[in-house]
Design a protein around this motif. Sequence first.
Motif, short mmCIF file in Angstrom:
data_model
loop_
_atom_site.label_atom_id
_atom_site.label_comp_id
_atom_site.label_asym_id
_atom_site.label_seq_id
_atom_site.Cartn_x
_atom_site.Cartn_y
_atom_site.Cartn_z
N SER A 110 0.84 -1.19 0.00
CA SER A 110 0.00 0.00 0.00
C SER A 110 0.89 1.24 0.00
CB SER A 110 -0.91 -0.01 1.24
OG SER A 110 -1.83 1.04 1.16
N GLY A 111 0.48 2.23 -0.77
CA GLY A 111 1.21 3.49 -0.87
C GLY A 111 0.47 4.40 -1.81
N ASP A 112 1.19 5.12 -2.68
CA ASP A 112 0.53 5.94 -3.70
C ASP A 112 -0.29 5.07 -4.63
OD1 ASP A 112 1.69 8.21 -2.64
OD2 ASP A 112 3.36 8.22 -4.05
N VAL A 113 0.17 3.83 -4.82
CA VAL A 113 -0.54 2.81 -5.57
C VAL A 113 -0.69 1.60 -4.66
CG1 VAL A 113 -0.48 1.29 -7.58
CG2 VAL A 113 0.44 3.60 -7.76
N ASP A 114 -1.89 1.04 -4.59
CA ASP A 114 -2.12 -0.16 -3.78
C ASP A 114 -2.09 -1.37 -4.70
OD1 ASP A 114 -2.48 1.45 -1.55
OD2 ASP A 114 -4.66 1.48 -1.75
N PHE A 115 -1.29 -2.39 -4.34
CA PHE A 115 -1.12 -3.58 -5.16
C PHE A 115 -1.93 -4.74 -4.59
CE2 PHE A 115 2.51 -1.02 -6.25
CZ PHE A 115 2.60 -1.20 -7.62
N TYR A 116 -2.74 -5.37 -5.46
CA TYR A 116 -3.58 -6.50 -5.09
C TYR A 116 -3.19 -7.71 -5.94
CZ TYR A 116 -6.44 -3.05 -2.73
OH TYR A 116 -6.86 -2.07 -1.91
N TYR A 117 -3.31 -8.88 -5.35
CA TYR A 117 -2.94 -10.13 -6.02
C TYR A 117 -4.13 -11.08 -5.96
CZ TYR A 117 -0.43 -14.48 -6.95
OH TYR A 117 -0.02 -15.67 -7.47
N MET A 118 -4.38 -11.80 -7.06
CA MET A 118 -5.43 -12.80 -7.07
C MET A 118 -5.10 -13.90 -8.07
SD MET A 118 -8.04 -10.02 -8.47
CE MET A 118 -6.91 -8.77 -7.92
N THR A 119 -5.69 -15.06 -7.85
CA THR A 119 -5.47 -16.23 -8.71
C THR A 119 -6.79 -16.67 -9.30
OG1 THR A 119 -3.64 -16.93 -7.30
CG2 THR A 119 -4.59 -18.59 -8.72
N ARG A 120 -6.76 -17.02 -10.58
CA ARG A 120 -7.92 -17.54 -11.30
C ARG A 120 -7.49 -18.76 -12.10
NH1 ARG A 120 -9.87 -15.14 -8.13
NH2 ARG A 120 -11.43 -13.53 -8.15
N PRO A 121 -8.46 -19.56 -12.55
CA PRO A 121 -8.09 -20.68 -13.41
C PRO A 121 -7.31 -20.14 -14.63
CG PRO A 121 -10.38 -20.86 -12.77
CD PRO A 121 -9.90 -19.52 -12.28
N GLU A 122 -6.20 -20.71 -14.91
CA GLU A 122 -5.34 -20.39 -16.04
C GLU A 122 -4.40 -19.21 -15.84
OE1 GLU A 122 -7.45 -20.18 -19.76
OE2 GLU A 122 -8.71 -21.89 -19.25
N PHE A 123 -4.58 -18.37 -14.81
CA PHE A 123 -3.66 -17.25 -14.63
C PHE A 123 -3.71 -16.70 -13.22
CE2 PHE A 123 -7.64 -15.40 -16.14
CZ PHE A 123 -7.86 -14.38 -15.23
N THR A 124 -2.68 -15.91 -12.92
CA THR A 124 -2.66 -15.11 -11.69
C THR A 124 -2.53 -13.65 -12.12
OG1 THR A 124 -0.26 -15.33 -11.47
CG2 THR A 124 -1.63 -16.93 -10.29
N TRP A 125 -2.93 -12.75 -11.24
CA TRP A 125 -2.99 -11.35 -11.60
C TRP A 125 -2.51 -10.49 -10.45
CZ3 TRP A 125 -7.94 -8.03 -11.45
CH2 TRP A 125 -7.77 -6.83 -12.15
N LEU A 126 -1.63 -9.54 -10.77
CA LEU A 126 -1.19 -8.50 -9.85
C LEU A 126 -1.64 -7.18 -10.46
CD1 LEU A 126 0.50 -7.66 -7.34
CD2 LEU A 126 2.44 -7.43 -8.92
N VAL A 127 -2.39 -6.40 -9.69
CA VAL A 127 -2.92 -5.13 -10.22
C VAL A 127 -2.62 -4.02 -9.21
CG1 VAL A 127 -5.24 -5.53 -9.28
CG2 VAL A 127 -4.95 -3.97 -11.19
N GLY A 128 -2.21 -2.88 -9.74
CA GLY A 128 -1.99 -1.70 -8.91
C GLY A 128 -3.12 -0.72 -9.12
N MET A 129 -3.83 -0.41 -8.05
CA MET A 129 -4.97 0.50 -8.13
C MET A 129 -4.57 1.85 -7.53
SD MET A 129 -7.24 -1.40 -9.58
CE MET A 129 -8.82 -0.56 -9.39
N LYS A 130 -4.86 2.90 -8.27
CA LYS A 130 -4.49 4.26 -7.84
C LYS A 130 -5.77 5.09 -7.74
CE LYS A 130 -1.05 7.73 -8.80
NZ LYS A 130 0.17 8.02 -9.53
N PRO A 131 -5.91 5.89 -6.67
CA PRO A 131 -7.13 6.70 -6.52
C PRO A 131 -7.28 7.73 -7.65
CG PRO A 131 -5.88 6.65 -4.46
CD PRO A 131 -5.01 6.04 -5.52
N VAL A 132 -8.53 7.94 -8.07
CA VAL A 132 -8.85 9.00 -9.03
C VAL A 132 -9.12 10.25 -8.19
CG1 VAL A 132 -10.44 9.82 -10.81
CG2 VAL A 132 -9.86 7.38 -10.67
N GLU A 133 -8.31 11.24 -8.37
CA GLU A 133 -8.38 12.45 -7.55
C GLU A 133 -9.77 13.06 -7.56
OE1 GLU A 133 -6.05 16.66 -7.54
OE2 GLU A 133 -4.85 14.86 -7.93
N GLY A 134 -10.28 13.40 -6.38
CA GLY A 134 -11.57 14.06 -6.25
C GLY A 134 -12.77 13.14 -6.33
N THR A 135 -12.54 11.81 -6.37
CA THR A 135 -13.64 10.84 -6.43
C THR A 135 -13.38 9.72 -5.42
OG1 THR A 135 -12.72 9.25 -8.00
CG2 THR A 135 -13.74 11.23 -8.93
N GLU A 136 -14.33 8.83 -5.28
CA GLU A 136 -14.14 7.64 -4.45
C GLU A 136 -13.63 6.45 -5.28
OE1 GLU A 136 -18.58 7.21 -5.57
OE2 GLU A 136 -17.13 8.82 -5.43
#
Length: 190
Positions: A110-136
Amino acid sequence: MQSVIAAVFLLLASQAVSAQICQAPKSEQVFYLTSGMADFFVANDFDQGKILIVFKSDNGVGDHWSIVDIVSGITYINTVEKGCVYRQFTQEQNEIFYQCLPDDASLERSGDVDFYYMTRPEFTWLVGMKPVEGTEFYFRHFSRFYDENVVDKEITFGVTYKYSLGISDPTIFDKDLSVCVEAPLGQQSY
């Protein structure tokens, strides 16, 4: 007793946090794929349940595109060489395209970008989510897929360098999907 209550509170709080990591209902972004050194344009219209991806494009124009229909679970892929094909994905596979991250996405950093990890059939995924300024809302700043069936394993790695709220041209989703045929079993769609 207090430790049990604290553990339940932490569990519920962590589930609530992951359920609130959502993208805006409508947005556009351009990813830079580091492996192929090329752009791809993404338009998200979660109100309609559709995502458009245009490969080797920074503006949504191009002949190599994909439409993910979140409602039906069907992904359409068009190339100049092969024409248009479609493939049905399971709900579990399609969850990566939903507006909000799945509940089982685990927060890795967690920081300026929060990194999440998940596994699905056939692949795994790492995604960095960044806040959109002025929104939720958040946007996908970073995305990396790994396919366990591929020798190299890493199949996509991209970083967003352009992002905007809304859809600049709603007709961008108007593709003739009636010409698409079902992809042969076992054919990689991406």
